[in-house]
Design an enzyme around this catalytic site. Structure first.
Site, mmCIF file in Angstrom:
data_model
loop_
_atom_site.group_PDB
_atom_site.id
_atom_site.type_symbol
_atom_site.label_atom_id
_atom_site.label_comp_id
_atom_site.label_asym_id
_atom_site.label_seq_id
_atom_site.Cartn_x
_atom_site.Cartn_y
_atom_site.Cartn_z
ATOM 1 N N ASP A 1 -5.205 28.311 70.136
ATOM 2 C CA ASP A 1 -4.360 27.296 70.754
ATOM 3 C C ASP A 1 -4.150 26.129 69.789
ATOM 4 O OD1 ASP A 1 -2.935 25.995 72.873
ATOM 5 O OD2 ASP A 1 -4.700 24.761 73.217
ATOM 6 N N ASP A 37 3.898 23.500 71.188
ATOM 7 C CA ASP A 37 2.729 23.894 71.972
ATOM 8 C C ASP A 37 2.669 25.407 72.150
ATOM 9 O OD1 ASP A 37 0.565 24.009 73.650
ATOM 10 O OD2 ASP A 37 1.611 23.222 75.396
#
Length: 474
Positions: free
Chosen positions: A354, A150
Site C-alpha cells: 500500500d 492511492d
C-alpha cells in the site's frame, strides 16, 4: 597410574570441548550480517513548488507518462519536523484502521450500501489518506489541481462546483460547466453499473458516493472528463464530480485511484498504458530528489524482482502478495512462517502493498517474532523508551552512523533486502530511532511506504505481478 592418565585425558577433552564451545559462542555476533545506517534527523517540510515549466514540458510518448510526486507534508509548511511526524503517525493509524475495516467488511459480505450508493472504498483523502500527490490538469481547457495518488482506492474523484459543501483546497474548485469535455454518465450506462451501488438523479445522471472509515464522504455526479498530465492528454476518464464533500480532508482537490478495481485509473487506461505503472518514493530525510510515478511499459524496471499478485475473491481493490518469511542478520526469523501471512479462500488474512500506509503492519505473532530477532541482533545499541506505536527504540544521540542487522523480506520469487533507513527511522530531534514495523491484531498485514522507499515498485496488472527494483529513484 593408568586411572590418573584416563582422568587427565578426560579433563583435557572437557577443557578442549569447553574452549571450542566458548569460541563458537564468541564468533556468533561476527556471523551476524549487518549494514551501516547513516543517521539523519527528521525531515523539514518540503517546499511546494511546481514549476510552470513542468506543465509546459514536452508531452510524453503516447504509451508512457511520467510525473513528479510530492509528500503531503508539503501542505503543512507551518509545522516543525516533530509535529509533522506526529501528524503522519496519526494519519497512519487512521489509514490502517480504514483498510482493516474495509477488508473485514468485504470478507464478511457486509458491504455497507444502505444509502443506495457505492461505499466500499474507505481510503483516500480523509485523515487516513494517501501520502503522495501530483499536479493534474482537469477538463478542457485544463485547470491544474493537486490530486492524491492511492493504491488502496479505485474511484477517481475531485471536488466540483457548485459546492453543496466543499472543504478548503489549494486551488480553485473545478467548475465542470467551464469545460468543453465534461460529460455526465447516464444511469443505464455500463460505466455507471461498475459502481457497486450507483444512484440516479431526476435527470437520469449517474451518481456516486465514496465513504471513509472516519465518517468522511464525497458525493456527486459520475462523469467522464479529460485529464492532462504535464502535456499528455488522457480522454474520457470516468471520475466522480463531488458536490458534497464532508469530513476531515486535506488540501488536495481529489484522488487518483490506483487500485486493481474496474474503475481505477490504471485499469481504465489499460489499453493505452498496458495496465502498468510504478512509483519510486524518496526518503526525504536523506535525499532532495523528487519522488515519481510512471505509467506505461517504461514503468517496469529491467532490474526489478517480481512476485505474483494474488486475488482476493471478496475484494478486488488491494494488491495482495505472498510473503513467505523474513530474515534478520542473514538468518530466517524463527516462528515466522508463511502460514501467518496466508490469504484464505474466504478473503481473510494475506499481505497487501500500500502506498498510503507509512509503517508496515504485521499480524501480531509475526511482528513479535521479527521484533525479538531484531532486538537480539541490535543488542549492542543503547535502548530508548517506547515511542507512539513503536516498542523497539534506541538512543543514538551523538553518533553519526551505526551497524544494524540486515532485514530481508522473502516474497515468492523475490527477496527484497531493505536499506537500513527503511526500518530504523528517526522519531524526534534528540537522536531517538525506532524499528519501523508494528503489530496488528488483524489477520491482514500491510507493507507500508517507509519500507518501500528507494525502490521502484512496479505494478504490472496485465502480468499480475509486482516488482521491486533497488535504487530505483535515479
Amino acid at each position: 597410574m593408568e586411572g590418573k592418565k584416563k582422568t587427565t585425558n578426560g579433563l583435557l577433552f572437557l577443557s578442549l570441548a569447553l574452549a571450542l564451545s566458548l569460541s563458537a559462542t564468541a564468533t556468533l555476533p561476527s556471523q551476524l550480517q549487518t549494514q551501516t545506517l547513516t543517521l539523519h534527523s527528521l525531515p523539514h517540510p518540503p517546499t511546494l513548488s511546481w514549476p510552470e515549466a513542468e506543465a509546459l514540458a514536452e508531452p510524453d510518448p503516447e504509451d508512457a507518462l511520467s510525473l513528479n510526486l510530492h509528500h503531503i507534508d508539503a501542505l503543512s509548511s507551518d509545522k516543525n519536523p516533530e509535529q509533522l511526524f506526529h501528524l503522519r503517525l496519526k494519519r497512519d493509524a487512521k489509514r490502517v484502521e480504514s483498510l482493516l475495516t474495509l477488508a473485514a467488511l468485504n470478507s464478511s459480505h457486509a458491504r455497507r450500501s444502505g444509502s443506495g450508493f457505492s461505499s466500499s472504498i474507505i481510503s483516500g483523502l480523509a485523515q487516513g489518506s494517501g501520502e503522495y500527490f501530483t499536479r493534474i490538469g482537469v477538463g478542457t481547457p485544463a485547470r491544474y489541481v493537486y490530486m492524491v495518488l492511492d493504491t488502496g482506492s479505485d474511484v477517481v474523484w475531485l471536488q466540483c462546483a457548485p459546492c453543496r459543501k466543499c472543504y478548503s483546497q489549494t486551488d480553485p474548485v473545478f467548475d465542470p460547466s467551464k469545460s468543453r469535455t465534461y460529460a455526465g454518465i447516464p444511469c443505464g450506462a455500463p460505466l455507471c453499473r461498475r459502481l457497486d451501488s450507483p444512484g440516479c438523479t431526476k435527470n437520469k445522471v449517474c451518481q456516486y458516493q465514496v465513504s471513509y472509515g472516519d465518517g468522511s464522504f464525497t458525493f456527486g455526479d459520475f462523469s467522464t472528463e479529460t485529464l492532462t498530465f504535464r502535456r499528455t492528454r488522457v480522454t474520457r476518464v470516468a471520475l466522480g464530480c463531488g458536490h458534497d464533500n464532508e469530513g476531515l480532508f486535506i488540501g488536495a482537490a481529489g484522488l487518483l485511484g490506483l487500485g486493481r478495481g474496474r474503475l481505477s485509473f490504471p485499469v481504465q487506461t489499460g489499453r493505452r498504458f498496458n495496465q502498468k505503472f510504478s512509483y519510486c518514493l524518496v526518503d526525504r530525510s536523506a535525499s532532495a530528489k523528487p519522488s515519481s510515478v510512471v505509467f506505461g511499459d517504461s514503468a517496469v524496471s529491467r532490474t526489478a524482482r517480481f512476485t505474483p499478485l494474488l486475488k482476493n475473491p471478496k475484494l478486488d481493490t488491494f494488491y495482495y502478495v505472498e510473503l513467505l518469511g523474513i530474515s534478520v542478520g542473514g538468518a530466517p526469523v524463527r516462528g515466522l512462517s508463511a502460514s501467518l501471512f496466508r490469504l484464505d479462500a474466504a478473503g481473510n488474512g494475506g499481505v497487501i502493498i500500500d502506498s498510503g500506509t507509512s509503517v508496515t503492519r504485521l499480524t501480531r505473532p509475526a511482528y513479535i517474532a521479527l521484533r525479538d530477532a531484531f532486538r537480539v541482533g541490535a543488542s549492542r545499541l543503547k535502548r530508548a523508551p517506547e515511542f507512539s506505536l513503536f516498542d523497539t527504540c534506541f538512543d543514538l544521540s551523538g553518533l553519526t552512523e551505526v551497524k544494524v542487522p540486515t532485514v530481508v523480506l522473502h516474497f515468492r520469487g523475490a527477496d527484497v533486502s531493505l536499506p537500513a533507513t527503511n526500518y530504523l527511522i528517526p522519531v524526534d530531534s534528540s537522536g531517538s530511532f525506532c524499528f519501523a514495523f508494528a503489530g496488528t491484531m488483524s489477520g491482514l498485514s500491510i507493507i507500508g511506504n517507509i519500507q518501500q522507499q528507494g525502490f521502484r515498485v512496479s505494478y504490472d496488472l496485465a502480468g499480475s505481478r509486482v516488482g521491486f527494483a533497488p535504487r530505483g529513484c535515479v
